[in-house]
Structure formats: structure tokens, C-alpha cells
Motif scaffolding. Structure first.
Motif, PDB file in Angstrom:
ATOM      1  N   MET A  29      77.706 -79.614   8.153  1.00 53.50           N
ATOM      2  CA  MET A  29      77.661 -80.996   8.434  1.00 53.50           C
ATOM      3  C   MET A  29      78.101 -80.911   9.800  1.00 53.50           C
ATOM      4  O   MET A  29      78.988 -80.320  10.723  1.00 53.50           O
ATOM      5  N   THR A  30      77.224 -81.743  10.892  1.00 56.43           N
ATOM      6  CA  THR A  30      77.482 -81.648  12.242  1.00 56.43           C
ATOM      7  C   THR A  30      78.369 -82.800  12.684  1.00 56.43           C
ATOM      8  O   THR A  30      78.163 -83.941  12.148  1.00 56.43           O
ATOM      9  N   ILE A  31      79.153 -82.430  13.702  1.00 57.08           N
ATOM     10  CA  ILE A  31      80.052 -83.577  14.107  1.00 57.08           C
ATOM     11  C   ILE A  31      79.523 -84.614  15.214  1.00 57.08           C
ATOM     12  O   ILE A  31      78.957 -83.955  16.218  1.00 57.08           O
ATOM     13  N   THR A  32      79.508 -85.745  14.986  1.00 54.25           N
ATOM     14  CA  THR A  32      78.679 -86.637  15.884  1.00 54.25           C
ATOM     15  C   THR A  32      79.656 -87.494  16.686  1.00 54.25           C
ATOM     16  O   THR A  32      79.231 -88.090  17.765  1.00 54.25           O
ATOM     17  N   SER A  33      81.228 -87.605  16.267  1.00 52.31           N
ATOM     18  CA  SER A  33      81.782 -88.426  16.920  1.00 52.31           C
ATOM     19  C   SER A  33      82.552 -87.960  17.944  1.00 52.31           C
ATOM     20  O   SER A  33      83.213 -86.761  17.649  1.00 52.31           O
ATOM     21  N   ARG A  34      82.840 -88.554  19.148  1.00 49.98           N
ATOM     22  CA  ARG A  34      83.967 -88.075  19.957  1.00 49.98           C
ATOM     23  C   ARG A  34      85.316 -88.153  19.593  1.00 49.98           C
ATOM     24  O   ARG A  34      86.051 -87.646  20.321  1.00 49.98           O
ATOM     25  N   ASP A  35      85.587 -89.122  18.579  1.00 53.64           N
ATOM     26  CA  ASP A  35      86.975 -88.983  18.219  1.00 53.64           C
ATOM     27  C   ASP A  35      87.378 -88.177  17.037  1.00 53.64           C
ATOM     28  O   ASP A  35      88.458 -88.186  16.517  1.00 53.64           O
ATOM     29  N   ASN A  36      86.490 -87.137  16.626  1.00 53.05           N
ATOM     30  CA  ASN A  36      86.696 -86.072  15.865  1.00 53.05           C
ATOM     31  C   ASN A  36      88.097 -85.222  16.383  1.00 53.05           C
ATOM     32  O   ASN A  36      88.416 -85.082  17.509  1.00 53.05           O
ATOM     33  N   ASP A  37      88.812 -84.946  15.509  1.00 57.36           N
ATOM     34  CA  ASP A  37      90.206 -84.500  15.865  1.00 57.36           C
ATOM     35  C   ASP A  37      90.174 -82.966  16.533  1.00 57.36           C
ATOM     36  O   ASP A  37      90.680 -82.797  17.455  1.00 57.36           O
ATOM     37  N   LYS A  38      88.954 -82.410  16.218  1.00 50.35           N
ATOM     38  CA  LYS A  38      88.948 -80.995  16.865  1.00 50.35           C
ATOM     39  C   LYS A  38      88.196 -81.138  18.463  1.00 50.35           C
ATOM     40  O   LYS A  38      88.763 -80.470  19.252  1.00 50.35           O
ATOM     41  N   LEU A  39      87.600 -82.288  18.661  1.00 52.64           N
ATOM     42  CA  LEU A  39      87.256 -82.473  20.039  1.00 52.64           C
ATOM     43  C   LEU A  39      88.296 -83.191  20.759  1.00 52.64           C
ATOM     44  O   LEU A  39      88.573 -82.924  21.846  1.00 52.64           O
ATOM     45  N   LYS A  40      88.966 -84.068  20.039  1.00 49.77           N
ATOM     46  CA  LYS A  40      90.499 -84.594  20.942  1.00 49.77           C
ATOM     47  C   LYS A  40      91.155 -83.266  21.176  1.00 49.77           C
ATOM     48  O   LYS A  40      91.836 -83.395  22.286  1.00 49.77           O
ATOM     49  N   LEU A  41      91.530 -82.318  20.338  1.00 49.75           N
ATOM     50  CA  LEU A  41      92.114 -81.261  20.845  1.00 49.75           C
ATOM     51  C   LEU A  41      91.787 -80.439  21.994  1.00 49.75           C
ATOM     52  O   LEU A  41      92.234 -80.044  22.826  1.00 49.75           O
ATOM     53  N   ALA A  42      90.363 -80.215  21.881  1.00 46.92           N
ATOM     54  CA  ALA A  42      89.509 -79.738  22.975  1.00 46.92           C
ATOM     55  C   ALA A  42      90.058 -80.404  24.232  1.00 46.92           C
ATOM     56  O   ALA A  42      90.388 -79.890  25.721  1.00 46.92           O
ATOM     57  N   GLU A  90      89.830 -72.717  16.620  1.00 47.71           N
ATOM     58  CA  GLU A  90      88.818 -73.420  16.408  1.00 47.71           C
ATOM     59  C   GLU A  90      87.600 -73.120  17.114  1.00 47.71           C
ATOM     60  O   GLU A  90      87.718 -72.415  18.273  1.00 47.71           O
ATOM     61  N   ALA A  91      86.344 -73.172  16.656  1.00 45.64           N
ATOM     62  CA  ALA A  91      85.162 -72.876  17.439  1.00 45.64           C
ATOM     63  C   ALA A  91      84.179 -73.990  17.244  1.00 45.64           C
ATOM     64  O   ALA A  91      84.047 -74.487  16.111  1.00 45.64           O
ATOM     65  N   LEU A  92      83.391 -74.575  18.213  1.00 45.85           N
ATOM     66  CA  LEU A  92      82.781 -75.590  18.308  1.00 45.85           C
ATOM     67  C   LEU A  92      81.489 -75.136  18.860  1.00 45.85           C
ATOM     68  O   LEU A  92      81.431 -74.747  20.011  1.00 45.85           O
ATOM     69  N   VAL A  93      80.472 -75.193  18.224  1.00 39.16           N
ATOM     70  CA  VAL A  93      78.960 -74.593  18.451  1.00 39.16           C
ATOM     71  C   VAL A  93      77.894 -75.881  18.757  1.00 39.16           C
ATOM     72  O   VAL A  93      77.908 -76.839  17.775  1.00 39.16           O
ATOM     73  N   ASP A  94      77.069 -75.970  19.729  1.00 40.62           N
ATOM     74  CA  ASP A  94      76.128 -76.825  19.841  1.00 40.62           C
ATOM     75  C   ASP A  94      74.973 -76.828  18.806  1.00 40.62           C
ATOM     76  O   ASP A  94      74.279 -75.723  18.596  1.00 40.62           O
ATOM     77  N   ALA A  95      74.894 -78.017  18.049  1.00 43.07           N
ATOM     78  CA  ALA A  95      74.226 -77.730  16.727  1.00 43.07           C
ATOM     79  C   ALA A  95      72.699 -77.466  17.249  1.00 43.07           C
ATOM     80  O   ALA A  95      71.732 -77.000  16.211  1.00 43.07           O
ATOM     81  N   GLU A  96      72.142 -77.998  18.427  1.00 46.10           N
ATOM     82  CA  GLU A  96      70.908 -77.970  18.742  1.00 46.10           C
ATOM     83  C   GLU A  96      70.713 -76.546  19.456  1.00 46.10           C
ATOM     84  O   GLU A  96      69.302 -76.011  19.540  1.00 46.10           O
ATOM     85  N   ARG A  97      71.617 -75.951  20.109  1.00 44.60           N
ATOM     86  CA  ARG A  97      71.575 -74.804  20.778  1.00 44.60           C
ATOM     87  C   ARG A  97      72.600 -73.700  20.451  1.00 44.60           C
ATOM     88  O   ARG A  97      73.316 -73.207  21.325  1.00 44.60           O
ATOM     89  N   PRO A  98      72.665 -73.293  19.200  1.00 41.19           N
ATOM     90  CA  PRO A  98      73.845 -72.473  18.759  1.00 41.19           C
ATOM     91  C   PRO A  98      73.796 -71.048  19.600  1.00 41.19           C
ATOM     92  O   PRO A  98      73.009 -70.573  19.849  1.00 41.19           O
ATOM     93  N   ALA A  99      75.192 -70.945  19.690  1.00 43.71           N
ATOM     94  CA  ALA A  99      75.276 -69.477  20.168  1.00 43.71           C
ATOM     95  C   ALA A  99      76.675 -68.930  19.471  1.00 43.71           C
ATOM     96  O   ALA A  99      77.649 -69.529  19.192  1.00 43.71           O
ATOM     97  N   LEU A 100      76.310 -67.699  19.171  1.00 47.05           N
ATOM     98  CA  LEU A 100      77.552 -66.806  18.888  1.00 47.05           C
ATOM     99  C   LEU A 100      77.909 -67.084  17.350  1.00 47.05           C
ATOM    100  O   LEU A 100      79.051 -66.630  16.657  1.00 47.05           O
ATOM    101  N   LEU A 101      77.177 -67.584  16.706  1.00 47.10           N
ATOM    102  CA  LEU A 101      77.585 -67.930  15.163  1.00 47.10           C
ATOM    103  C   LEU A 101      77.659 -66.606  14.489  1.00 47.10           C
ATOM    104  O   LEU A 101      78.584 -66.582  13.538  1.00 47.10           O
TER     105      LEU A 101
END
Length: 242
Positions: free
Chosen positions: A1-14, A49-60
Motif C-alpha cells: 500500500m502506497t502512502i499518499t497523505s502528508r499527514d502520515n506518521d512516518k512522514l511527520k517523523l521525517a 524507517e525507510a521511505l521509498v518513492d513508489a514511482e522511482r524505487p531505490a535500494l528496495l
């Protein structure tokens, strides 16, 4: 499942980890871009935590678990000029600490050097001209801040560190003028070169705790050298004497 909301807790942590007060409070720091994340992984650090661009994934293939994030929200949490393909959160306690029982032959001790670019550049110099260690006083820039991490180019994950007062070895204060010419110093192991902020320099009480005052001789009219340049020259001189 792709994170799409800027209010996601992991994005808030970042986003929080761009501020030193949150890095200090949580004991975490953020790496942006595949080069830095790969360097951390190569040094054995495990991401929280690791967050990867869904359209340009790297290091998966290198990340045990990662969340895919839509490009827009991921770009919003980055300080980079171009959107990163991956960002990761690591623990500060995973960074190398100096073994005081068996220190490297050379180190740099920084007194209130507040520019993160200089701190990162000196880490990179230690990585290139060492092995060496870095000692930091209160008031120094955070080596896990974004600008310092970029300047260090991965050295943060390989160079051990300690507190300023813990730095072992003969203390050589680098002063703008009036010291022993740096090239004339006799080798001593271990040695730690003590540097201060460019405008204030080293206070008298710090100088009094150093065994030697040394000066990098200059032939031109410049008042002094940039602290990162001075530290790098000292490390080069030490490497030639080894």
C-alpha cells in the motif's frame, strides 16, 4: 500500500528530524538520497524507517522493510534540491564511537565549530586521511544534521567520535599565528589537533590544556584559513609523518 497523505506518521517523523531538538530528543536522524542511505547500510546501520518513492524505487533489495510513498509527499519532507528516491531514519547510537583503549593515531577536536558544512567536511577528511577520530564540544554543529551529512559524504558512518574532553593523545592547538610551524612538529601517537570557530578561535582555557600551539605558515595576505581547510592540512601533515 502506497502512502499518499502528508499527514502520515512516518512522514511527520521525517519532517521533525530536520530540527536538532527532535534529533536530540529522539536519538534519531534522517538520511536523504540513495548515496547516503547506501553508505549507512554499507557501514552496518539498520534503519528504523525507510521511505521509498513508489514511482522511482531505490535500494528496495537492500532494505528489509520499506514503505512506498507517492512522489509528492516524499519530496515535501526532503531538504534536497531534487526529490529523493529514498529516505531512511537511523539511530544515533548506531554511529561509531571512539574506543578510548585503542584510539587511532590522529584526531580532530572541535571547539564550538557551529557550521555544519565544516563539521561534515572534516569528517570526510578524517575518512580520507586517517584512520582518525572526531571530538566535539558543546556548541558544535550536529554531525547528523542534513547539511553536515551531505558534506561528510558517508564518512559519518565510518569515523568514530567522542566528547571534546575525552579526546586522547597529545593536544596540538592550531592557531592563526605565533605557534610552532606545523611541518616542524615531531610525530607523536596519538595526536589530536584542536580547532576553534573561525571568528572566535580557541579561548585561553582551552589553549592552556594543549601541550603545543602550532601554526600553518601562509605566504599570502589572508588573515587565516577556513577551519575545515586547516584541519585537512593538519591531517595531511600527520599522514606524511606516519
Amino acid at each position: 500500500m502506497t502512502i499518499t497523505s502528508r499527514d502520515n506518521d512516518k512522514l511527520k517523523l521525517a519532517r521533525k528530524l530536520h530540527e536538532r531538538r527532535w534529533r536530540d530528543k529522539l536519538g534519531l536522524f534522517l538520511c536523504e538520497g540513495e548515496d547516503l542511505v547506501e553508505a549507512a547500510l554499507g557501514a552496518g546501520l539498520e534503519p528504523v524507517e525507510a521511505l521509498v518513492d513508489a514511482e522511482r524505487p531505490a535500494l528496495l533489495e537492500r532494505l528489509r522493510s520499506a514503505d512506498l510513498v507517492a512522489p509528492g509527499p516524499l519530496a515535501e519532507v526532503s531538504t534536497l534540491g531534487h526529490p529523493p528516491r529514498v529516505i531512511a531514519v537511523f539511530r544515533r547510537e548506531s554511529l561509531p564511537r571512539l574506543d578510548l583503549a585503542a584510539p587511532p593515531a590522529v584526531g580532530l577536536a572541535l571547539w564550538r565549530v557551529g557550521d555544519p558544512g565544516n563539521v561534515g567536511t572534516l569528517l570526510r577528511a578524517l575518512d580520507a586521511l586517517g584512520p582518525g577520530f572526531l571530538a566535539l564540544s558543546a556548541g558544535c554543529a550536529d554531525p547528523t544534521g542534513p547539511k553536515a551529512l551531505r558534506a561528510a559524504a558517508g564518512a559519518t558512518f565510518r569515523v568514530p567520535s567522542c566528547a571534546f574532553d575525552e579526546a586522547p593523545g597529545r593536544r596540538v592547538a592550531l592557531v592563526a599565528r605565533g605557534g610552532v610551524p606545523l611541518g616542524e612538529l615531531k610525530p607523536s601517537v596519538p595526536s589530536v589537533y584542536v580547532l576553534g570557530a573561525e571568528r572566535e578561535g580557541l579561548p585561553e582555557d582551552v589553549l592552556a590544556r594543549c601541550e603545543i600551539l602550532a601554526t600553518i605558515e601562509q605566504s599570502g595576505p589572508a588573515e587565516s584559513l577556513n577551519v575545515a581547510m586547516a584541519g585537512t592540512i593538519a591531517l595531511y601533515e600527520a599522514s606524511q609523518q606516519a
